[in-house]
Write a protein that holds these residues in place. Structure first.
Motif, mmCIF file in Angstrom:
data_model
loop_
_atom_site.group_PDB
_atom_site.id
_atom_site.type_symbol
_atom_site.label_atom_id
_atom_site.label_comp_id
_atom_site.label_asym_id
_atom_site.label_seq_id
_atom_site.Cartn_x
_atom_site.Cartn_y
_atom_site.Cartn_z
ATOM 1 N N ASP A 1 -8.504 -1.851 0.061
ATOM 2 C CA ASP A 1 -8.108 -0.505 0.472
ATOM 3 C C ASP A 1 -9.322 0.325 0.872
ATOM 4 O O ASP A 1 -9.199 1.266 1.658
ATOM 5 N N GLN B 1 -3.980 -0.330 -5.531
ATOM 6 C CA GLN B 1 -5.154 -0.311 -4.655
ATOM 7 C C GLN B 1 -6.290 -1.136 -5.249
ATOM 8 O O GLN B 1 -6.433 -1.245 -6.464
ATOM 9 N N ARG C 1 0.814 -1.216 0.000
ATOM 10 C CA ARG C 1 0.000 0.000 0.000
ATOM 11 C C ARG C 1 0.847 1.266 0.000
ATOM 12 O O ARG C 1 0.305 2.370 -0.115
#
Length: 379
Positions: free
Chosen positions: A150, A113, A107
């Protein structure tokens, strides 16, 4: 190089695209139309026939490309469930459902994502309404979303609260609403379509099946009560649910089978004809994750009677006539009173028609798409 948002559009080529297919198509079209400068939208599909790929491209004009998995839909669903494949690579991925490549990813790398969408929590609240395979798959994918997504998009704050009681997603949940399906407009030959569908001159309309949660049985029992106007009911949905048949259930409730008509509109225009011609739209469901059906009725100026399911209350915002479901008996009686009031009190029906039309203006796919773009930008 443009920044690319890759949307999973596989539901468009499913045997029955259903509500998620409609949602995915409408949202993806809006994402293409609202793409910021220097951004593009690509699609992701499972391995299928060339004609299926052509259908996706035709349904989504402006799509910058189409990633075709080497796995067919069933195999891809299993692979993503167990995280055994890295396809379709990295980048920004947006899934209009839980069908997504949820896996560990860095991330800290910009643009890496995965965002998924949850439309309901029936696998936990009403597992009997789904197949055992579907329940197991949805539960497994939500676990993967908890670990690897995410962000998780939901259509209502009500659903966000329900989801929070099931899984801890922290601050990753985003509420982005829906809107009426594209093409939901009464065509010039609307009268001919109404005749073809066998619509009565006056009628109530309800969407759903005889599944207890949907409330159609409650509505039939309401219509069978003494003193309720004998108005026909058009059911947008199947005639049967398990061993139950609509005509038989209607007669048991005291409603003549001839008053009940099941229709399956062929597309958005036919549905618009069904909705627009109704005296009122009734949404008696005991539990829903979103209120898209209310939004669609509102958009056509149809008076709406709905249950007090939290998602309905949120979406309607007093533009419809709410009827408490309650924990025991009496729901049918309350529905009967609401239906009678809307039919017999013209001023009430007119007020609901105007307030619903105003409320519909709050929902637009372009707005939803812009929120999705902003979400990915924030990530």
């Amino acid at each position: 190089m443009p920044t690319t948002l890759r949307v999973i559009v596989d539901q468009l080529i499913a045997p029955v695209p259903g509500a998620i297919g409609r949602y995915g198509q409408a949202l993806t079209r809006a994402l293409i139309e609202t793409a910021p400068a220097g951004c593009a939208v690509e699609g992701i599909v499972s391995s299928s026939l060339p004609a299926d790929y052509d259908r996706v491209l035709a349904a989504l004009p402006g799509l910058a490309g189409l990633y075709k998995s080497s796995l067919a839909r069933r195999e891809l669903a299993a692979a993503w469930q167990f995280g055994v494949t890295t396809s379709p690579g990295g980048g920004m991925i947006h899934a209009p459902s839980l069908f997504a490549p949820l896996r560990r990813h860095d991330r800290t790398v910009p643009g890496e994502q995965v965002v998924v969408t949850v439309h309901d929590v029936l696998a936990w609240t009403h597992p009997g309404s789904l197949t055992t395979t579907s329940v197991a798959w949805q539960k497994a994918m939500l676990k993967r979303a908890r670990r690897h997504a995410d962000a998780v998009v939901v259509p209502t704050h009500a659903l966000a609260e329900r989801l929070a009681s099931i899984v801890d997603l922290g601050d990753r949940v985003r509420v982005i609403g829906t809107a009426p399906r594209p093409g939901l407009v009464v065509p010039a030959d609307g009268d001919a379509i109404a005749l073809e569908l066998g619509l009565p001159a006056e009628y109530l309309v309800v969407e759903g099946s005889l599944e207890p949660r949907k409330g159609v049985v409650d509505l039939l029992q309401a219509l069978g009560r003494p003193g309720v106007p004998e108005i026909p009911l058009v059911v947008v949905g199947p005639e049967s649910y398990g061993e139950q048949h609509l005509a038989a259930v209607a007669e048991e409730a005291g409603v003549a089978a001839a008053r009940v008509h099941a229709v399956v509109p062929a597309g958005a225009e036919q549905l618009a004809v069904v909705l627009a011609g109704a005296t009122a739209f009734v949404a008696p469901s005991h539990d829903e994750g979103d209120g898209t059906e209310l939004i669609e009725a509102f958009s056509l100026g149809v008076p709406v009677i709905h249950s007090d399911a939290p998602a309905y209350i949120e979406v309607a915002a007093d533009a419809g006539l709410a009827v408490p479901v309650g924990g025991g008996r009496g729901y049918g009686e309350r529905l009967a009173a609401a239906v009678t009031a809307v039919i017999e009190q013209r001023h009430l029906a007119e007020r609901l028609s105007v307030s619903g039309g105003d409320r519909a203006n709050a929902f637009d796919w372009r707005d939803s798409a812009e929120l999705v773009w902003q979400l990915h930008a924030d990530l």
